[in-house]
Design a protein around this motif. Structure first.
Motif, short mmCIF file in Angstrom:
data_model
loop_
_atom_site.label_atom_id
_atom_site.label_comp_id
_atom_site.label_asym_id
_atom_site.label_seq_id
_atom_site.Cartn_x
_atom_site.Cartn_y
_atom_site.Cartn_z
N ASN A 4 5.65 4.83 -2.68
CA ASN A 4 5.15 3.71 -3.83
C ASN A 4 5.13 3.50 -4.73
OD1 ASN A 4 6.24 2.99 -0.61
ND2 ASN A 4 4.53 2.34 0.12
N ASP A 5 4.56 4.84 -5.55
CA ASP A 5 4.31 4.75 -6.80
C ASP A 5 4.87 3.92 -7.39
OD1 ASP A 5 1.83 6.18 -5.19
OD2 ASP A 5 2.30 8.10 -6.24
N ALA B 210 0.93 -1.25 0.13
CA ALA B 210 0.20 -0.23 0.04
C ALA B 210 1.18 1.48 0.17
CB ALA B 210 -0.41 0.23 1.52
N PRO B 211 0.35 2.16 -0.68
CA PRO B 211 0.96 3.50 -0.16
C PRO B 211 1.30 3.90 1.47
CG PRO B 211 -0.87 3.58 -2.15
CD PRO B 211 -1.06 2.48 -1.11
N GLN B 212 2.37 4.66 1.35
CA GLN B 212 3.01 5.01 2.66
C GLN B 212 1.79 6.07 3.43
OE1 GLN B 212 7.54 6.13 2.52
NE2 GLN B 212 7.86 4.79 1.59
N ARG B 213 1.27 6.89 2.93
CA ARG B 213 0.23 7.47 3.09
C ARG B 213 -0.62 6.45 4.09
NH1 ARG B 213 -2.81 13.14 1.17
NH2 ARG B 213 -3.83 13.52 2.75
N ALA C 17 -2.69 2.64 -14.38
CA ALA C 17 -2.13 2.47 -12.45
C ALA C 17 -2.56 3.49 -11.52
CB ALA C 17 -0.83 1.94 -12.26
N CYS C 18 -3.01 3.31 -10.64
CA CYS C 18 -2.91 4.40 -9.59
C CYS C 18 -2.16 4.94 -9.08
CB CYS C 18 -3.81 3.78 -8.54
SG CYS C 18 -6.12 3.92 -8.77
N GLY C 19 -2.25 6.20 -9.40
CA GLY C 19 -1.00 6.88 -8.11
C GLY C 19 -1.19 8.01 -7.36
N ALA D 242 4.65 0.67 -9.84
CA ALA D 242 4.14 0.25 -11.60
C ALA D 242 5.62 -0.57 -11.55
CB ALA D 242 4.75 1.61 -11.73
N HIS D 243 6.76 -0.86 -10.80
CA HIS D 243 7.96 -1.92 -11.07
C HIS D 243 6.93 -2.38 -11.16
CE1 HIS D 243 11.78 -3.87 -11.55
NE2 HIS D 243 11.64 -4.23 -10.44
N ILE D 244 6.10 -3.02 -9.38
CA ILE D 244 5.11 -4.46 -9.49
C ILE D 244 4.43 -4.62 -11.35
CG2 ILE D 244 4.30 -5.98 -8.30
CD1 ILE D 244 5.83 -4.25 -5.57
N LEU D 245 3.71 -4.45 -10.98
CA LEU D 245 2.90 -4.17 -11.97
C LEU D 245 3.66 -4.17 -13.65
CD1 LEU D 245 0.51 -1.04 -11.12
CD2 LEU D 245 0.24 -3.79 -10.76
#
Length: 345
Positions: A301-302, A267-270, A294-296, A306-309
């Motif tokens: 962590n964006d 998940a995002p850090q926020r 993709a969602c940013g 993106a790298h994982i996707l």
């Protein structure tokens, strides 16, 4: 007719969206309306770089929509209540006829405002699935099951992910049982194996949520593998939920009998916004022909997401769009889009 819902990774004929035109989705100030129109337009225009796009706009808002959409985007008009076409539109399927021919079908679920929520209206949206089915030239597969497209994910080979808090929701389907749901999903989308997840994310389970849509939790990048939302910060209540989901998926097998490979999508850090704990999720992406939208979240962590996707969907270009304005309204990129599969040649 045997119906099968293809994987989202299969070729698409087009993607559908609905245009924000009223209520909380549009917002009650000029600035909020501008924000909504810009993010919906950004998603539609990004998808149009990969495949055809049709946006359904309320007749009174079609001219406004045209100002935000590229010339490659088709606009059609129909009365709307809201703009979450993943849920109000049909789920497309492909049917095989006895003589071997194939045709496009469209499952028109019963829609009642995510379980008759007091903030929702659906007089128009409950009819949208049938309208889009007609425009697409698809055979209607009507269902009495109260369900939404964001509440299911399939691998295209007979496996479906879903949550007990949605299809078994007494405000959606009072008195229904697991086997009743599974029988209807077998009939409509060809699901042979249902993997039931216990619940959705914290914020999505609160008053203005869907009560647990799976498209924030997990999806199939390929049969036999699952991308799983992973909240690693114990300060967020979704940390415990992520652990529950991982446990359930670890013990599950798909329709082919395979144990699932779990790919964590952190998940995002926020953790919070002005309303409380966020349900920001990179799982809520859309796969398109040759790409991933993709969602940013303007988050550290964006880039990692993106790298994982990109690794999970080899050969596809990952395009990231700031989705915070969508999540502030209750959903993400997957929630505002609906793919229409291409018929096999």
């Amino acid at each position: 007719m045997d119906w099968r819902m293809p994987a989202e990774t299969d070729p698409h004929d087009r993607t559908w969206l609905a245009w924000p035109s009223s209520g909380y989705t549009l917002g009650d100030t000029p600035a909020a309306a501008e924000e909504a129109r810009r993010v919906w337009g950004s998603v539609a225009n990004a998808v149009a770089e990969f495949e055809p796009v049709t946006v359904v706009a309320d007749p009174d808002h079609a001219a406004v929509a045209a100002r935000y959409l590229s010339g490659d985007v088709e606009i059609r008009t129909a009365p709307l209540d809201d703009a979450w076409v993943r849920d109000t539109g049909p789920s497309f399927v492909i049917g095989t006829e006895p003589e071997g021919g194939q045709r496009l079908g469209a499952v028109t679920w019963t829609f009642n405002g995510w379980g008759a929520q007091d903030w929702a209206s659906w007089d128009n949206d409950r009819l949208l699935g049938a309208t889009i089915a007609e425009w697409a030239g698809a055979e209607r597969v009507d269902s009495q099951l109260v369900n939404e497209g964001g509440a299911i994910h399939v691998d295209g080979e007979g496996t479906v992910l879903l949550t007990e808090t949605v299809q078994l929701d007494p405000h959606r389907n009072p008195g229904i049982r697991h086997d009743d749901v599974e029988a209807e999903l077998a009939r409509t989308i060809g699901a042979a194996t249902a993997i039931w997840l216990p619940r959705g994310l914290t914020r999505d389970s609160e008053r203005f949520g869907t009560r647990g849509h799976v498209d924030l939790l997990a999806t199939f990048p390929t049969p036999g593998a699952v991308l799983l939302h992973q909240q690693n910060d114990d300060a967020h209540p979704d940390s415990a939920i992520s652990a529950q989901l991982a446990e359930r998926l670890t013990g599950a097998a798909d329709a082919s009998g395979r144990a699932l490979e779990i790919i964590e999508l952190p998940a995002p850090q926020r953790l919070r916004d002005a309303e409380g704990f966020v349900d920001y999720s990179y799982v809520n992406h859309l796969v398109v022909n040759g790409g991933v939208i993709a969602c940013g979240f303007d988050d550290p962590n964006d880039e990692a997401a993106a790298h994982i996707l990109a690794e999970a969907y080899p050969g596809r270009t990952v395009r990231t769009i700031d989705a915070r304005a969508l999540f502030a309204r209750g959903g993400g990129i997957h929630c505002i889009t609906q793919q229409q599969p291409a018929l096999p040649h």
